[in-house]
Design a protein around this motif. Structure first.
Motif, PDB file in Angstrom:
ATOM      1  N   GLY A  77       0.816  -1.202   0.000  1.00 55.42           N
ATOM      2  CA  GLY A  77       0.000   0.000   0.000  1.00 55.42           C
ATOM      3  C   GLY A  77       0.854   1.257   0.000  1.00 55.42           C
ATOM      4  N   GLY A  78       0.200   2.411   0.062  1.00 58.32           N
ATOM      5  CA  GLY A  78       0.904   3.680   0.123  1.00 58.32           C
ATOM      6  C   GLY A  78       1.502   4.090  -1.212  1.00 58.32           C
ATOM      7  N   TYR A  79       2.429   5.033  -1.143  1.00 56.75           N
ATOM      8  CA  TYR A  79       3.063   5.614  -2.325  1.00 56.75           C
ATOM      9  C   TYR A  79       4.575   5.408  -2.242  1.00 56.75           C
ATOM     10  N   VAL A  80       5.194   5.180  -3.385  1.00 56.61           N
ATOM     11  CA  VAL A  80       6.649   5.065  -3.461  1.00 56.61           C
ATOM     12  C   VAL A  80       7.177   6.112  -4.434  1.00 56.61           C
ATOM     13  N   MET A  81       8.180   6.864  -4.012  1.00 61.12           N
ATOM     14  CA  MET A  81       8.804   7.872  -4.863  1.00 61.12           C
ATOM     15  C   MET A  81      10.320   7.771  -4.712  1.00 61.12           C
ATOM     16  N   PRO A  82      11.075   8.413  -5.599  1.00 62.24           N
ATOM     17  CA  PRO A  82      12.535   8.405  -5.435  1.00 62.24           C
ATOM     18  C   PRO A  82      12.957   9.162  -4.187  1.00 62.24           C
ATOM     19  N   GLY A  83      14.090   8.780  -3.629  1.00 63.10           N
ATOM     20  CA  GLY A  83      14.668   9.554  -2.551  1.00 63.10           C
ATOM     21  C   GLY A  83      15.012  10.954  -3.019  1.00 63.10           C
ATOM     22  N   LEU A  84      15.037  11.888  -2.075  1.00 66.28           N
ATOM     23  CA  LEU A  84      15.290  13.291  -2.384  1.00 66.28           C
ATOM     24  C   LEU A  84      16.787  13.600  -2.381  1.00 66.28           C
ATOM     25  N   VAL A  85      17.136  14.627  -3.138  1.00 67.83           N
ATOM     26  CA  VAL A  85      18.519  15.083  -3.254  1.00 67.83           C
ATOM     27  C   VAL A  85      18.609  16.518  -2.739  1.00 67.83           C
ATOM     28  N   PHE A 100      19.490  13.554   7.492  1.00 68.40           N
ATOM     29  CA  PHE A 100      19.133  13.501   6.079  1.00 68.40           C
ATOM     30  C   PHE A 100      18.253  12.294   5.799  1.00 68.40           C
ATOM     31  N   VAL A 101      18.718  11.120   6.171  1.00 66.10           N
ATOM     32  CA  VAL A 101      18.001   9.890   5.830  1.00 66.10           C
ATOM     33  C   VAL A 101      16.636   9.854   6.493  1.00 66.10           C
ATOM     34  N   ALA A 102      16.550  10.281   7.750  1.00 66.01           N
ATOM     35  CA  ALA A 102      15.274  10.266   8.464  1.00 66.01           C
ATOM     36  C   ALA A 102      14.237  11.158   7.804  1.00 66.01           C
ATOM     37  N   ASN A 103      14.689  12.114   7.011  1.00 64.66           N
ATOM     38  CA  ASN A 103      13.788  13.017   6.295  1.00 64.66           C
ATOM     39  C   ASN A 103      13.670  12.668   4.811  1.00 64.66           C
ATOM     40  N   GLY A 104      14.157  11.511   4.425  1.00 62.56           N
ATOM     41  CA  GLY A 104      13.996  11.056   3.054  1.00 62.56           C
ATOM     42  C   GLY A 104      15.002  11.597   2.071  1.00 62.56           C
ATOM     43  N   VAL A 105      16.102  12.162   2.572  1.00 63.64           N
ATOM     44  CA  VAL A 105      17.156  12.687   1.697  1.00 63.64           C
ATOM     45  C   VAL A 105      18.193  11.586   1.520  1.00 63.64           C
ATOM     46  N   PRO A 356      19.652  20.191   8.661  1.00 68.63           N
ATOM     47  CA  PRO A 356      19.762  19.110   7.685  1.00 68.63           C
ATOM     48  C   PRO A 356      18.498  18.236   7.650  1.00 68.63           C
ATOM     49  N   GLY A 357      18.073  17.905   6.457  1.00 68.46           N
ATOM     50  CA  GLY A 357      16.903  17.049   6.289  1.00 68.46           C
ATOM     51  C   GLY A 357      15.607  17.815   6.299  1.00 68.46           C
ATOM     52  N   TRP A 358      15.287  18.448   7.401  1.00 71.30           N
ATOM     53  CA  TRP A 358      14.056  19.230   7.481  1.00 71.30           C
ATOM     54  C   TRP A 358      14.071  20.389   6.469  1.00 71.30           C
ATOM     55  N   SER A 359      15.242  20.933   6.223  1.00 72.73           N
ATOM     56  CA  SER A 359      15.321  22.087   5.328  1.00 72.73           C
ATOM     57  C   SER A 359      14.943  21.741   3.892  1.00 72.73           C
ATOM     58  N   VAL A 360      15.106  20.489   3.480  1.00 69.65           N
ATOM     59  CA  VAL A 360      14.697  20.084   2.132  1.00 69.65           C
ATOM     60  C   VAL A 360      13.199  20.293   1.949  1.00 69.65           C
ATOM     61  N   HIS A 361      12.438  19.966   2.962  1.00 67.55           N
ATOM     62  CA  HIS A 361      10.987  20.103   2.861  1.00 67.55           C
ATOM     63  C   HIS A 361      10.562  21.576   2.949  1.00 67.55           C
ATOM     64  N   GLU A 362      11.337  22.361   3.665  1.00 66.79           N
ATOM     65  CA  GLU A 362      11.084  23.804   3.658  1.00 66.79           C
ATOM     66  C   GLU A 362      11.393  24.386   2.281  1.00 66.79           C
ATOM     67  N   GLU A 363      12.455  23.903   1.646  1.00 67.42           N
ATOM     68  CA  GLU A 363      12.786  24.390   0.307  1.00 67.42           C
ATOM     69  C   GLU A 363      11.723  23.970  -0.707  1.00 67.42           C
ATOM     70  N   ALA A 420       7.224  14.796   3.624  1.00 61.61           N
ATOM     71  CA  ALA A 420       8.036  15.308   4.731  1.00 61.61           C
ATOM     72  C   ALA A 420       8.345  14.286   5.813  1.00 61.61           C
ATOM     73  N   ARG A 421       7.554  13.245   5.917  1.00 66.77           N
ATOM     74  CA  ARG A 421       7.822  12.250   6.964  1.00 66.77           C
ATOM     75  C   ARG A 421       7.610  10.856   6.378  1.00 66.77           C
ATOM     76  N   PRO A 422       8.582  10.359   5.633  1.00 63.48           N
ATOM     77  CA  PRO A 422       8.417   9.036   5.028  1.00 63.48           C
ATOM     78  C   PRO A 422       8.215   7.960   6.083  1.00 63.48           C
ATOM     79  N   GLN A 423       7.331   7.014   5.776  1.00 68.64           N
ATOM     80  CA  GLN A 423       7.096   5.906   6.691  1.00 68.64           C
ATOM     81  C   GLN A 423       8.140   4.809   6.541  1.00 68.64           C
ATOM     82  N   GLY A 424       8.928   4.912   5.498  1.00 67.61           N
ATOM     83  CA  GLY A 424      10.036   3.991   5.316  1.00 67.61           C
ATOM     84  C   GLY A 424      10.988   4.537   4.275  1.00 67.61           C
ATOM     85  N   VAL A 425      12.250   4.176   4.393  1.00 67.56           N
ATOM     86  CA  VAL A 425      13.280   4.599   3.442  1.00 67.56           C
ATOM     87  C   VAL A 425      14.104   3.370   3.060  1.00 67.56           C
ATOM     88  N   LEU A 426      14.200   3.103   1.765  1.00 70.52           N
ATOM     89  CA  LEU A 426      15.099   2.072   1.263  1.00 70.52           C
ATOM     90  C   LEU A 426      16.332   2.781   0.727  1.00 70.52           C
TER      91      LEU A 426
END
Length: 450
Positions: A77-85, A100-105, A356-363, A420-426
């Motif tokens: 279920g849910g949505y899958v997208m590429p990791g952020l840069v 970074f990783v905890a925020n999906g970067v 770090p990390g949170w700022s990506v979502h602010e940007e 902004a808050r991924p439920q999982g990161v691969l």
């Protein structure tokens, strides 16, 4: 660092009339997910996504056969997208890598490096340290005197070439040119970088016109640097009144901006606006109080946090003038993008209250506020960011790409805040649940609180 949670093994039932698809040992699956590939703005419903050894090996639709029931399922279920840069970071403490990783970067471009980051880069790639894929410059290349201590000095073309050669030989991925470089040294650094097969990125030196940089082999211009001076004839660090800012911005020729956008587009020179850091350079008393009350400060290294404590509130007049400049920068970001000039996502984290990390979502939110659609803003931090890096192996969810993936509750194309808050990161072949990531964050906070 704690080990990530073990993958949950769910049973998949194959259609009895069609043999299930089989994959090599070690293959894992996302099932019944909506794939936000970022190759375009579509969403693939009811998909199955197969990964192995950190690479995407298949993307199946509901029309495809079932998959072998023995394949472990990562998530359903849910949505899958590429990791952020994040294309513009400054990281000096290993705890930042967790943020970074905890925020999906999942990939960062570090723009002032030394052997410390080279060591991290190898440890991350080897799976020995949790962190995003790390692309790093060496020390800033600047004139004499440099703006920042620790920079590599280049006063002549020959010195610039020598510095670039030394940095490439040391193993850095790219070189960063800076504001006080003489024109000949800047040109020499770019030429030598191209000859050595690495990118040159950075600022617009005061010795060079913006248009020349826009049309050069410099891959990125950070912070819209030099654009205000070129278009309005003023500098952001000048003590300008609101009336002076308004007069300068009123004098901007839209035709000149269009010409610069065309030059940037044709030369494939990208802008990394870092609107989030520009937005925190001046803060009102209320804004500063709100920043100092952020719970995320628990994850900022005490040495960095102490340096932020010297931030002072700006006057109402300064805030009015700065607000007009921010409106202009957002508008120019929108106009450059609309004209085909590339926009990449970067934050300049490490500066005051750019975490770090949170700022990506602010940007991402800043880019949407500037006028980009959620897809366009997300692309600046995924597919377009991969183009900036010259990387064909990341940025989209497609077969053969790196399986650096975010698992989300909701569609980020509807609202970038949903990323902004991924439920999982691969990442790097390892699956991190939200609980596992939060445990890592707790360990960072506990370490800093000692």
């Amino acid at each position: 660092m704690r080990a990530p949670l073990v993958l949950a093994a769910l049973t998949l039932t194959a259609c009895p009339s069609t043999p299930p698809l089989e994959y090599p040992a070690g293959t894992e699956a996302f099932v019944d997910v909506r794939v936000v590939s970022m190759a375009d703005d579509s969403v693939l419903e009811g998909a199955r996504l197969l990964v192995r050894d950190g690479v995407i090996v298949d993307v199946l639709t509901s029309a495809d056969p079932e998959i072998d029931g023995s394949i472990p399922v990562i998530a359903s279920g849910g949505y899958v997208m590429p990791g952020l840069v994040d294309l513009h970071v400054h990281t000096w403490f290993p705890g930042d890598l967790t943020l970074f990783v905890a925020n999906g970067v999942t990939t960062v471009r570090n723009l002032f490096g030394d052997p410390l980051q080279l060591g991290w880069r190898g440890e991350i790639a080897a799976g020995e340290r949790l962190g995003p894929q790390l692309v790093t410059a060496g020390p800033i290349i600047d004139g004499d005197p440099p703006f920042w201590p620790g920079s590599d000095l280049a006063r002549t073309e020959a010195e610039a070439r020598s510095v670039v050669q030394a940095q490439v030989d040391a193993g850095y991925d790219l070189v960063k040119v800076y504001s006080r470089l003489p024109a000949d040294a800047w040109r020499g650094a770019l030429d030598e970088a191209e000859a050595r097969g690495v990118q040159a990125v950075g600022h617009v030196p005061a010795s060079v016109d913006f248009a020349e940089v826009a049309g050069s082999t410099q891959v990125t211009i950070e912070h819209l640097d030099g654009l205000l001076e070129e278009l309005a004839g003023v500098s952001w660090w000048d003590p300008l009144s609101p009336a002076q800012v308004t007069a300068a911005l009123d004098g901007v020729d839209p035709g000149e901006l269009a010409d610069l956008a065309a030059t940037l587009r044709d030369a494939d020179t990208w802008n990394v606006p870092t609107l989030v850091v520009l937005n925190t350079i001046k803060l009102s008393a209320d804004d500063l109080a709100a920043q100092r009350d952020r719970p995320e400060l628990a994850y900022v290294h005490p040495q960095i946090l102490a340096s932020w404590q010297g931030t002072t509130a700006s006057s109402s007049s300064d805030m009015e003038a700065w607000g007009a400049l921010m409106d202009a920068w957002r508008g120019w970001t929108r106009d450059l993008h609309a004209a085909g000039a590339g926009i990449g996502l970067g934050t300049d984290c490490g500066n005051a209250y750019v975490i770090p990390g949170w700022s990506v979502h602010e940007e991402l939110a800043q880019l949407v506020a500037a006028g980009l659609t959620p897809y366009e803003a997300l692309s600046a931090g995924t597919a377009d960011a991969a183009t900036v890096l010259g990387r064909s192996d990341l940025g989209t969810v497609e077969v053969g790409k790196r399986a650096d993936l975010l698992w989300l509750d909701a569609n980020p194309l509807d609202d970038v805040a949903h990323a902004a808050r991924p439920q999982g990161v691969l990442l790097n072949g390892r699956w991190w649940t939200r609980d596992a990531l939060d445990t890592e964050l707790d360990e960072v906070a506990a370490d800093y609180a000692r």
